[in-house]
Motif scaffolding. Structure first.
Motif, PDB file in Angstrom:
ATOM      1  N   TYR A  58       0.842  -1.197   0.000  1.00  0.00           N
ATOM      2  CA  TYR A  58       0.000   0.000   0.000  1.00  0.00           C
ATOM      3  C   TYR A  58       0.877   1.245   0.000  1.00  0.00           C
ATOM      4  O   TYR A  58       0.665   2.173  -0.777  1.00  0.00           O
ATOM      5  CB  TYR A  58      -0.916  -0.022   1.226  1.00  0.00           C
ATOM      6  CG  TYR A  58      -1.771   1.213   1.349  1.00  0.00           C
ATOM      7  CD1 TYR A  58      -3.020   1.279   0.770  1.00  0.00           C
ATOM      8  CD2 TYR A  58      -1.307   2.326   2.043  1.00  0.00           C
ATOM      9  CE1 TYR A  58      -3.795   2.414   0.864  1.00  0.00           C
ATOM     10  CE2 TYR A  58      -2.063   3.479   2.141  1.00  0.00           C
ATOM     11  CZ  TYR A  58      -3.307   3.516   1.550  1.00  0.00           C
ATOM     12  OH  TYR A  58      -4.073   4.660   1.641  1.00  0.00           O
ATOM     13  N   LEU A  70       1.599   6.878  -6.534  1.00  0.00           N
ATOM     14  CA  LEU A  70       0.431   7.622  -7.007  1.00  0.00           C
ATOM     15  C   LEU A  70       0.516   9.104  -6.648  1.00  0.00           C
ATOM     16  O   LEU A  70       0.153   9.960  -7.430  1.00  0.00           O
ATOM     17  CB  LEU A  70      -0.852   7.032  -6.407  1.00  0.00           C
ATOM     18  CG  LEU A  70      -1.319   5.715  -6.992  1.00  0.00           C
ATOM     19  CD1 LEU A  70      -2.380   5.079  -6.110  1.00  0.00           C
ATOM     20  CD2 LEU A  70      -1.888   5.927  -8.392  1.00  0.00           C
ATOM     21  N   ASN A  71       0.943   9.381  -5.437  1.00  0.00           N
ATOM     22  CA  ASN A  71       1.044  10.768  -4.997  1.00  0.00           C
ATOM     23  C   ASN A  71       2.043  10.869  -3.853  1.00  0.00           C
ATOM     24  O   ASN A  71       1.701  10.682  -2.694  1.00  0.00           O
ATOM     25  CB  ASN A  71      -0.327  11.284  -4.547  1.00  0.00           C
ATOM     26  CG  ASN A  71      -0.281  12.757  -4.158  1.00  0.00           C
ATOM     27  OD1 ASN A  71       0.790  13.342  -4.013  1.00  0.00           O
ATOM     28  ND2 ASN A  71      -1.438  13.351  -3.988  1.00  0.00           N
ATOM     29  N   PHE A  83       3.441  13.261  -2.320  1.00  0.00           N
ATOM     30  CA  PHE A  83       3.208  14.258  -1.266  1.00  0.00           C
ATOM     31  C   PHE A  83       2.170  13.754  -0.272  1.00  0.00           C
ATOM     32  O   PHE A  83       2.337  13.864   0.940  1.00  0.00           O
ATOM     33  CB  PHE A  83       2.742  15.577  -1.861  1.00  0.00           C
ATOM     34  CG  PHE A  83       3.734  16.174  -2.803  1.00  0.00           C
ATOM     35  CD1 PHE A  83       4.892  16.773  -2.308  1.00  0.00           C
ATOM     36  CD2 PHE A  83       3.548  16.112  -4.168  1.00  0.00           C
ATOM     37  CE1 PHE A  83       5.832  17.306  -3.163  1.00  0.00           C
ATOM     38  CE2 PHE A  83       4.476  16.648  -5.036  1.00  0.00           C
ATOM     39  CZ  PHE A  83       5.628  17.244  -4.539  1.00  0.00           C
ATOM     40  N   ALA A  84       1.094  13.218  -0.825  1.00  0.00           N
ATOM     41  CA  ALA A  84       0.050  12.690   0.044  1.00  0.00           C
ATOM     42  C   ALA A  84       0.591  11.498   0.833  1.00  0.00           C
ATOM     43  O   ALA A  84       0.304  11.345   2.019  1.00  0.00           O
ATOM     44  CB  ALA A  84      -1.165  12.281  -0.766  1.00  0.00           C
ATOM     45  N   ALA A 115       2.697  12.773   3.718  1.00  0.00           N
ATOM     46  CA  ALA A 115       1.871  13.278   4.810  1.00  0.00           C
ATOM     47  C   ALA A 115       1.174  12.122   5.520  1.00  0.00           C
ATOM     48  O   ALA A 115       0.802  12.227   6.679  1.00  0.00           O
ATOM     49  CB  ALA A 115       0.846  14.274   4.273  1.00  0.00           C
ATOM     50  N   GLY A 116       1.011  11.013   4.803  1.00  0.00           N
ATOM     51  CA  GLY A 116       0.385   9.843   5.395  1.00  0.00           C
ATOM     52  C   GLY A 116       1.401   8.917   6.044  1.00  0.00           C
ATOM     53  O   GLY A 116       1.084   7.772   6.352  1.00  0.00           O
ATOM     54  N   GLN A 139      -6.104  17.815  -2.950  1.00  0.00           N
ATOM     55  CA  GLN A 139      -5.624  16.971  -4.035  1.00  0.00           C
ATOM     56  C   GLN A 139      -4.124  16.768  -3.965  1.00  0.00           C
ATOM     57  O   GLN A 139      -3.615  15.748  -4.404  1.00  0.00           O
ATOM     58  CB  GLN A 139      -6.011  17.577  -5.381  1.00  0.00           C
ATOM     59  CG  GLN A 139      -7.516  17.681  -5.517  1.00  0.00           C
ATOM     60  CD  GLN A 139      -7.967  17.639  -6.954  1.00  0.00           C
ATOM     61  OE1 GLN A 139      -7.209  17.940  -7.863  1.00  0.00           O
ATOM     62  NE2 GLN A 139      -9.208  17.279  -7.155  1.00  0.00           N
ATOM     63  N   GLN A 140      -3.429  17.750  -3.431  1.00  0.00           N
ATOM     64  CA  GLN A 140      -1.986  17.607  -3.390  1.00  0.00           C
ATOM     65  C   GLN A 140      -1.531  16.703  -2.248  1.00  0.00           C
ATOM     66  O   GLN A 140      -0.723  15.804  -2.448  1.00  0.00           O
ATOM     67  CB  GLN A 140      -1.326  18.973  -3.258  1.00  0.00           C
ATOM     68  CG  GLN A 140       0.132  18.913  -3.656  1.00  0.00           C
ATOM     69  CD  GLN A 140       0.887  20.150  -3.230  1.00  0.00           C
ATOM     70  OE1 GLN A 140       0.317  21.110  -2.733  1.00  0.00           O
ATOM     71  NE2 GLN A 140       2.184  20.121  -3.405  1.00  0.00           N
ATOM     72  N   GLU A 141      -2.042  16.961  -1.050  1.00  0.00           N
ATOM     73  CA  GLU A 141      -1.513  16.233   0.094  1.00  0.00           C
ATOM     74  C   GLU A 141      -2.497  15.268   0.734  1.00  0.00           C
ATOM     75  O   GLU A 141      -2.154  14.555   1.663  1.00  0.00           O
ATOM     76  CB  GLU A 141      -1.034  17.231   1.160  1.00  0.00           C
ATOM     77  CG  GLU A 141       0.451  17.456   1.125  1.00  0.00           C
ATOM     78  CD  GLU A 141       0.918  18.097   2.419  1.00  0.00           C
ATOM     79  OE1 GLU A 141       2.004  17.753   2.858  1.00  0.00           O
ATOM     80  OE2 GLU A 141       0.199  18.943   2.997  1.00  0.00           O
ATOM     81  N   GLY A 142      -3.733  15.276   0.222  1.00  0.00           N
ATOM     82  CA  GLY A 142      -4.729  14.495   0.934  1.00  0.00           C
ATOM     83  C   GLY A 142      -5.226  13.242   0.242  1.00  0.00           C
ATOM     84  O   GLY A 142      -5.789  12.371   0.888  1.00  0.00           O
ATOM     85  N   LEU A 143      -5.038  13.153  -1.065  1.00  0.00           N
ATOM     86  CA  LEU A 143      -5.711  12.077  -1.778  1.00  0.00           C
ATOM     87  C   LEU A 143      -4.805  11.358  -2.774  1.00  0.00           C
ATOM     88  O   LEU A 143      -3.843  11.926  -3.277  1.00  0.00           O
ATOM     89  CB  LEU A 143      -6.907  12.644  -2.568  1.00  0.00           C
ATOM     90  CG  LEU A 143      -8.069  13.199  -1.773  1.00  0.00           C
ATOM     91  CD1 LEU A 143      -9.022  13.942  -2.691  1.00  0.00           C
ATOM     92  CD2 LEU A 143      -8.807  12.098  -1.030  1.00  0.00           C
ATOM     93  N   LEU A 144      -5.159  10.117  -3.023  1.00  0.00           N
ATOM     94  CA  LEU A 144      -4.588   9.384  -4.140  1.00  0.00           C
ATOM     95  C   LEU A 144      -5.693   9.388  -5.195  1.00  0.00           C
ATOM     96  O   LEU A 144      -6.609   8.581  -5.143  1.00  0.00           O
ATOM     97  CB  LEU A 144      -4.252   7.946  -3.729  1.00  0.00           C
ATOM     98  CG  LEU A 144      -3.430   7.813  -2.447  1.00  0.00           C
ATOM     99  CD1 LEU A 144      -3.342   6.356  -2.021  1.00  0.00           C
ATOM    100  CD2 LEU A 144      -2.048   8.400  -2.641  1.00  0.00           C
ATOM    101  N   PHE A 200      -6.150   8.530  -8.126  1.00  0.00           N
ATOM    102  CA  PHE A 200      -6.464   7.398  -9.002  1.00  0.00           C
ATOM    103  C   PHE A 200      -6.545   6.078  -8.242  1.00  0.00           C
ATOM    104  O   PHE A 200      -6.381   5.012  -8.818  1.00  0.00           O
ATOM    105  CB  PHE A 200      -5.483   7.346 -10.170  1.00  0.00           C
ATOM    106  CG  PHE A 200      -5.616   8.559 -11.031  1.00  0.00           C
ATOM    107  CD1 PHE A 200      -6.669   8.660 -11.920  1.00  0.00           C
ATOM    108  CD2 PHE A 200      -4.738   9.617 -10.908  1.00  0.00           C
ATOM    109  CE1 PHE A 200      -6.842   9.796 -12.699  1.00  0.00           C
ATOM    110  CE2 PHE A 200      -4.891  10.763 -11.685  1.00  0.00           C
ATOM    111  CZ  PHE A 200      -5.945  10.852 -12.583  1.00  0.00           C
ATOM    112  N   ASN A 224      -8.140   5.424  -0.259  1.00  0.00           N
ATOM    113  CA  ASN A 224      -7.953   6.780   0.207  1.00  0.00           C
ATOM    114  C   ASN A 224      -8.302   6.930   1.681  1.00  0.00           C
ATOM    115  O   ASN A 224      -7.690   7.709   2.397  1.00  0.00           O
ATOM    116  CB  ASN A 224      -8.796   7.750  -0.622  1.00  0.00           C
ATOM    117  CG  ASN A 224      -8.091   8.168  -1.886  1.00  0.00           C
ATOM    118  OD1 ASN A 224      -7.188   9.006  -1.856  1.00  0.00           O
ATOM    119  ND2 ASN A 224      -8.472   7.570  -2.999  1.00  0.00           N
ATOM    120  N   LEU A 227      -5.330   6.243   3.968  1.00  0.00           N
ATOM    121  CA  LEU A 227      -4.098   7.020   3.895  1.00  0.00           C
ATOM    122  C   LEU A 227      -3.793   7.756   5.211  1.00  0.00           C
ATOM    123  O   LEU A 227      -4.596   8.536   5.702  1.00  0.00           O
ATOM    124  CB  LEU A 227      -4.182   8.028   2.749  1.00  0.00           C
ATOM    125  CG  LEU A 227      -2.853   8.683   2.380  1.00  0.00           C
ATOM    126  CD1 LEU A 227      -1.875   7.666   1.867  1.00  0.00           C
ATOM    127  CD2 LEU A 227      -3.065   9.789   1.369  1.00  0.00           C
TER     128      LEU A 227
END
Ligand code: ATP
Ligand code: MG
Lengths: 386, 529
Positions: free
Chosen positions: A245, A252-253, A255-256, A259-260, B343-348, B350, B356, B359
């Motif tokens: 995961y 995928l991201n 930055f997110a 932060a996670g 969208q930048q720091e909070g979510l994936l 796709f 999500n 996370l």
């Protein structure tokens, strides 16, 4: 009143949307690579006709050839290392790392593993295990090196791995001579000390033999088992573990993910280590087949692995389909040379076309899927709203 | 009057939802037309159709009386339509000029970009509409208000006569909103037609000439702002009366949840972006952090979360030092986080919703079972979040980018609150959430507060900051410059503190409502004096 009904029915019917008809889902998923393959057939047929050849004959040759048991065995033999290589590349892709270094990693791993395997004689299980372990460790180290350059020196992983590919070739050229088996030039050619029988993975001939007789020298590689284990492990690791995961989230991201709680550097490094150690397994089939490493050791498996991973969208089953397709083209390119119905370069043209069209294919499939689901919703809503 | 835009019978379906259902919309040339509606009502989708980003399944689009069929935004731009998206789309690493011309570069000989001509044109556009930006500024270094101006200029640069602004005020503080509205009026005076989406109904009533309300993908009303109140609007949006938010009473305890002292963060040029900050959040307390964006809030938050390296200082969570711990350790120890940019720091974007929802909490139940990711637990929790926080989605298997902006935000809020954090760092928690859901989120935060959660609240919405906080501290140029009591301050006064022009204001109260049981740690107040 209709407004409220609609609002409710959105939700109550939602369940079934995703679960809709598993068979059609699978067909849709396979549509992209198969469609790309068909398209490449047509396109290369046109090329053939333009060059004065007969595409129908060529296809007929390819198909009759592929229907032979020994060709099928050889296809699987070719697909096996390609599959492992595809998985190695896919691990990097999932983390948004473009590991071009599978090529160098598997070759380095192969020569070390062959050397270690040739240096000892152990009970079979230990001996084979040692060779596999050595391959993974060396592949991992070589991949990890690129990872370190990336995380601690800011060297882009593409540049880093390309560079390390070059270094690997140099190192291997030197090692081959250094580790050359004594006086072996006459009998077995230049290469590392042959591995004793205890270190060679048994073949899987009993499977094809269920379907017919194999020719004397044909073998179904035992590495197939390792490839299957790699595929299952890849799936489980990525989709069923917290580590997987984290890896996917990072890809995928970043930055997110950070932060996670996912440390980006550590993740990148681990991904390269992992990708490298899987890459290390790519050369095993050849090692167990030849019993040594020699300068003619099979090349380009790393680069083809990238193609296969792209084709299969990093999905463990998709990569297998891609690897088999690639192997089919490989195996049948030989026969074209024999029958002279088409130049074997046509196979390279087909590969190129497949890679280009599959991208479009996936996009088309995505849209079709979305459209049909939307239409299905609309139909349901129409039913629900009097 | 001539219609700039006329939509009739526009329908757009997505898997599992009908986003627009036979929508009619008429926008007159030269007016400011607001679109209102709940989260997921289909506002953004409608605007995307108008901008050629989505194809309608049914219905017709007319621009200046002529029927059009856009297959891409380029077609829409060709017709003089421009759009500024709900989520900004600027390249951080490029400067303003480069961003503005991106995709529309004027070419000189040999295919080189003609920067001179571009700059001249940019200046002309800026002057014509009274928008000013420095073309050489790096976008990364701009404040939100400025970024938005860049987005608007980018659109005008391409010759747009019809402007679509999707939630332009969501990220702005009041004086930036005033500035934006001034710009909008000037644009209107220059003959532009503006369509905009906004959840703050008072703002809508202030600036709009006409308001169209969408509900569940349908047009329910088109009204004049003079004829309705914000209450009426809200009622049209949700089809029911708004819930009245709970009245709050203080739940502040004496136990310190988060204690920060002497915290300093340096930027690349060794400037003190967070400058010797002392701050305390007690259990059951909401501390509001007021400030114009770009005054160190982002870095302060990053330092608490652990994504931002600090130069010195201590951060204690329930009396345990966490300043040297990894992000994961801190989050697992009970630091919840609602990032300012979902969208930048909070979510994936796709990944499916249930991934999500995990996370930031992926190593703990219900998302993990030892080292294994628990898909069943994750799905169950996601369903719970969806139900409790009213995340409108056909299914939790859809990817996060299929959610409307406000629903993405609700998912994040739900994810953090259901994890029951000891301390919640909430940056603009209700950004993009509609009025009804906003009240619900406030209630949820208050409920968690009552159970002992300490909250550091950052918000551009000063009403929210004042309404929710037990204490407000003001940050200016990296320093905490004042501590004020939300009970005795207006949004306008607070705005003055934030911009550092507080000379003529009454001395701020050093203590909040809870002054008596406070051992004055936060005495750095007004250390700028
Ligand atoms: N790309 C997409 N794929 C699937 N569904 C989508 C997509 N975009 C939007 N939707 C769905 O369409 C509906 C309308 O979404 P839209 O973004 O237009 O809402 P909105 O009115 O802008 O809401 P918000 O105020 O939250 O931004 C939502 O239910 C959303 O889930
Ligand atoms: Mg929207």
């Amino acid at each position: 009143m209709a407004e409220h009904d609609t609002g409710e029915s959105h939700r109550s019917q939602a369940k079934s949307i995703v679960g809709a008809s598993p068979l059609s889902q699978v067909l849709l998923a396979a549509a992209a690579p198969l469609g790309a393959f068909l398209f490449s057939l047509i396109a290369s047929a046109i090329v053939l006709i333009a060059a004065g050849g007969n595409p129908l004959e060529a296809v007929a040759d390819m198909l009759t050839h592929a229907s032979k048991l020994e060709v099928q065995v050889s296809m699987i033999n070719r697909a096996t290392p390609l599959y492992i290589s595809g998985v190695a590349a896919a691990i990097g892709f999932k983390m948004n790392l473009f590991n071009i270094g599978v090529e160098g990693q598997y070759r380095m791993a192969a020569i070390f593993a062959a050397y270690v395997g040739g240096a000892v004689v152990l009970p079979s299980v230990l001996h084979i295990g040692l060779i596999v372990l050595a391959a993974m460790v060396i592949g991992g180290l070589w991949g990890g090196l690129a990872g370190l350059l990336y995380t601690h020196r800011g060297v882009n992983e593409v540049i880093g791995t390309i560079m390390l590919n070059g270094v690997a070739l140099g190192v291997i050229a030197w090692l081959v001579r250094r580790w050359q088996a004594e006086g072996a030039i006459t009998e077995v050619g230049v290469g590392t000390e042959p591995i004793a029988d205890s270190g060679l993975l048994p073949n899987l001939n009993f499977i094809p033999e269920l379907f017919g007789d194999l020719r004397a020298n044909e073998e179904l590689t035992g590495v197939l088992v390792i490839a299957i284990i790699v595929g299952i492990a890849y799936y489980l690791l990525l989709n069923r573990t917290v580590f997987g995961y984290d890896l996917r989230a990072s890809g995928l991201n970043p930055f997110a993910a950070r932060a996670g709680g996912v440390p980006p550097r550590k993740m990148a490094l681990t991904a390269m280590l992992l990708s490298g150690s899987v890459a290390g397994l790519v050369g095993l089939a050849e090692i167990f087949d030849k019993g040594r490493y020699d300068p003619n050791f099979v090349g380009f498996l790393g680069f083809n692995g990238i193609a296969v991973a792209l084709l299969g969208r990093n999905n463990p089953v998709g990569i297998a389909v891609g690897a088999l397709l690639w192997a089919f083209l490989d195996a049948t390119s030989d026969i074209l040379q024999v029958t002279q119905t088409a130049p074997k370069e046509i196979i390279d043209i087909m590969r190129g076309i497949i890679l280009l069209t599959v991208v479009i294919g996936y996009e088309v499939v995505r849209r079709v899927r979305e459209r049909t689901e939307a239409a299905r919703t609309a139909a349901r809503l129409a039913e629900a709203t009097p | 009057m001539a219609l700039a835009i006329e939509l009739s019978g526009v329908t757009k379906r997505f898997p599992g939802v009908v986003a627009n259902d036979k929508v009619d919309l008429a926008v007159e040339t030269g007016e400011i037309h607001a679109i209102c509606g709940e989260n997921g009502a289909g506002k953004s989708t409608l605007m995307k159709i108008l901008f050629g980003m989505q194809n309608p399944d049914e219905g017709t689009v007319r621009v200046h009386g002529e029927e059009v069929q856009f297959s891409s935004p380029a077609d829409a731009i060709g017709r003089g339509i421009g759009m500024v998206h709900q989520h900004f789309m600027l390249a951080d690493q490029l400067n303003v000029l480069e961003n503005v011309i991106l995709g529309a570069e004027p070419l000189a000989s040999f295919g080189r970009i003609d920067f001179k001509a571009a700059k001249k044109h940019l200046r002309k556009v800026g002057e014509a509409y009274g928008l000013d930006v420095d073309p050489h500024d790096l976008v990364e270094s701009l404040e939100v208000g400025e970024r938005q101006r860049v987005e608007i200029i980018k659109v005008l640069y391409r010759g747009a006569k019809i402007l679509i602004l999707d939630e332009p005020t969501a990220v702005l503080v009041p004086h930036e909103v005033d500035e934006l509205f001034r710009n909008m009026r000037e644009l209107k005076a220059a003959g532009e037609t503006i369509l905009f989406i906004d959840h703050k109904l008072d703002e809508v009533l202030e600036i709009a000439d006409t308001i169209t309300v969408l509900r569940q993908g349908r047009t329910v009303a088109t009204v004049k702002p003079t004829a309705v109140s914000s209450g009426d609007l809200a009622e049209m949006m949700v089809g029911a009366e708004l819930p009245t938010p709970q009245t709050s009473r203080s739940t502040v305890t004496t136990e310190v949840a988060l204690s920060i002292s002497g915290l300093t963060v340096l930027d690349e040029d060794n400037r003190r972006v967070v400058d010797d900050v002392d701050l305390e959040v007690r259990r059951g307390e909401i501390v509001g952090l007021a400030g114009v964006e770009g005054n160190g809030q982002t870095e302060l938050v990053g330092a608490i979360i652990g994504t931002q390296p600090t130069a010195s200082g201590s951060i204690r969570l329930l009396n345990v030092e966490i300043a040297d711990q990894t992000v994961r350790k801190r989050r697992n120890a009970g630091v919840g986080y609602i990032p300012q940019d979902r969208q930048q720091e909070g979510l994936l974007l796709f990944a499916p919703l249930w991934e999500n929802a995990a996370l930031g909490h992926q190593t703990k139940p219900p998302f993990a079972n030892g080292r294994w990711f628990d898909r069943f637990g994750a799905r169950e929790r996601t369903e719970a979040i969806r139900g409790w926080f009213d995340v409108r989605t056909p299914d939790i298997e859809v990817t996060a980018n299929a959610l409307s902006g406000g629903n993405q935000q609700k998912l994040i809020v739900g994810r953090e609150l259901t994890a029951k954090p000891k301390v919640l760092i909430a940056a603009h928690p209700t950004r993009g959430i509609d009025v009804g859901a906003q009240a619900a989120v406030w209630d949820d935060i208050r409920a968690a507060r009552a159970e002992g959660m300490g909250t550091l609240l950052i918000s551009a919405d000063l009403e929210e900051l004042i309404g929710l906080s037990d204490t407000i501290v003001v940050i200016h140029k990296g320093k905490l410059t004042a501590t004020v009591d939300p009970a005795s301050i207006t949004a306008r006064q607070l705005g003055s503190y934030m911009t550092g022009t507080d000379q003529d204001l009454p001395q701020p109260t050093h203590a909040g409502k809870t002054a008596d049981n406070r051992n004055r740690e936060d005495s750095t107040a007004r250390d700028n004096g």
